[in-house]
Motif scaffolding. Sequence first.
Motif, short mmCIF file in Angstrom:
data_model
loop_
_atom_site.label_atom_id
_atom_site.label_comp_id
_atom_site.label_asym_id
_atom_site.label_seq_id
_atom_site.Cartn_x
_atom_site.Cartn_y
_atom_site.Cartn_z
N ASN A 102 0.80 -1.22 0.00
CA ASN A 102 0.00 0.00 0.00
C ASN A 102 0.83 1.28 0.00
O ASN A 102 0.38 2.31 -0.48
CB ASN A 102 -0.93 0.00 1.22
CG ASN A 102 -1.95 -1.12 1.15
OD1 ASN A 102 -2.58 -1.33 0.12
ND2 ASN A 102 -2.11 -1.85 2.24
N ASP A 103 2.03 1.19 0.56
CA ASP A 103 2.86 2.39 0.70
C ASP A 103 4.18 2.21 -0.06
O ASP A 103 4.71 1.11 -0.14
CB ASP A 103 3.15 2.67 2.17
CG ASP A 103 1.88 2.90 2.96
OD1 ASP A 103 1.14 3.83 2.60
OD2 ASP A 103 1.63 2.15 3.92
N PHE A 104 4.68 3.32 -0.55
CA PHE A 104 5.92 3.30 -1.32
C PHE A 104 7.08 2.78 -0.49
O PHE A 104 7.23 3.16 0.68
CB PHE A 104 6.24 4.70 -1.84
CG PHE A 104 7.52 4.75 -2.63
CD1 PHE A 104 7.56 4.27 -3.93
CD2 PHE A 104 8.67 5.26 -2.07
CE1 PHE A 104 8.74 4.31 -4.66
CE2 PHE A 104 9.85 5.31 -2.79
CZ PHE A 104 9.88 4.83 -4.09
N GLN A 105 7.89 1.91 -1.08
CA GLN A 105 9.10 1.40 -0.43
C GLN A 105 10.28 1.56 -1.37
O GLN A 105 10.25 1.10 -2.52
CB GLN A 105 8.94 -0.08 -0.07
CG GLN A 105 8.37 -0.31 1.30
CD GLN A 105 8.67 -1.71 1.80
OE1 GLN A 105 9.34 -2.49 1.14
NE2 GLN A 105 8.17 -2.03 2.97
N LEU A 106 11.34 2.18 -0.88
CA LEU A 106 12.54 2.35 -1.69
C LEU A 106 13.13 1.01 -2.09
O LEU A 106 13.66 0.85 -3.19
CB LEU A 106 13.59 3.15 -0.91
CG LEU A 106 13.33 4.65 -0.71
CD1 LEU A 106 14.37 5.22 0.24
CD2 LEU A 106 13.38 5.38 -2.05
N ALA A 107 13.04 0.04 -1.20
CA ALA A 107 13.74 -1.23 -1.41
C ALA A 107 12.86 -2.29 -2.05
O ALA A 107 13.21 -3.48 -2.00
CB ALA A 107 14.27 -1.74 -0.07
#
Length: 282
Positions: free
Chosen positions: A80-85
């Motif tokens: 649901n949320d942006f993740q860099l990794a």
Amino acid sequence: MNSIKPVEELTFTDDFMFGYVLRDPEICKTLLETLLGIQIEYVEYPELQKSISSFYESKGVRLDVYVKGSNRVFDIEIQNDFQLALPRRTRYYQSMIDMDDLLKGLDYSQLNDSFVIFVCQFDPFNADLPCYTFKNLCLENKNIELNDGTTKVIFNSSAYEKENNLEISAFLKYIKTKVPTSNFTDRLHRLVEEHKLNNKFKNEYLAMNLHDRDITRKAFQEGETSGIEKGISQGAEQKAIETAKKLLLENIAPEIISRATGLSLDEIEKINAGLTSFQQDS
């Protein structure tokens, strides 16, 4: 720390609900066949939040839905949320799935074909595509595939209108808007509403979240960075931590982030340290 999200507010895109609905083998089979365009002979009973840990000291993973179908393994994740990794996360999940197979005594040649699937509410690559499919290809001749049996598929629900397959488009629209517009998404929506009224579901949801909160709280108290990483993907702390990461990347003051998320300044400092370490390693 943030309180547990009330059962009545849960939607299909909440981790626990997502996995619970896909416990139904027929629902899970239909979704996999729709998203991947393949035929599946059968699926073993999907395992909700399956934990995989290797035999050596390393970070284990907890998969949203882990399904075996004949000689294939599928991991389906809701993000649901942006993740860099996120790309590296798919790599790690892939490796742990293979390790799980090998620990059961399989030879390399017997490794199952595996699919790591992420259904995102955002565009992780900013290319405005509804679907990104990755296989290992030869750079010198892209007609040559490694044929290692691995596939990673990342869906971007924010681009559902650009998806030509009507069933996939309807599913991605449901992920993004929570509005069912097809027979299959109607079924998903009905199951979500039924589960929210079911006492067994309520008790399992509460037990899972209380367990996760205990683990995350203990890790924070002991100052373990790994506890922060676990908190990102576990229980009621996920939303607050992901929000804090986004605000830190926008250079918002920690005091403001603390008021906005309910996290302590010490917790925010640990999250920021993790982000800084990742950026330096990238």
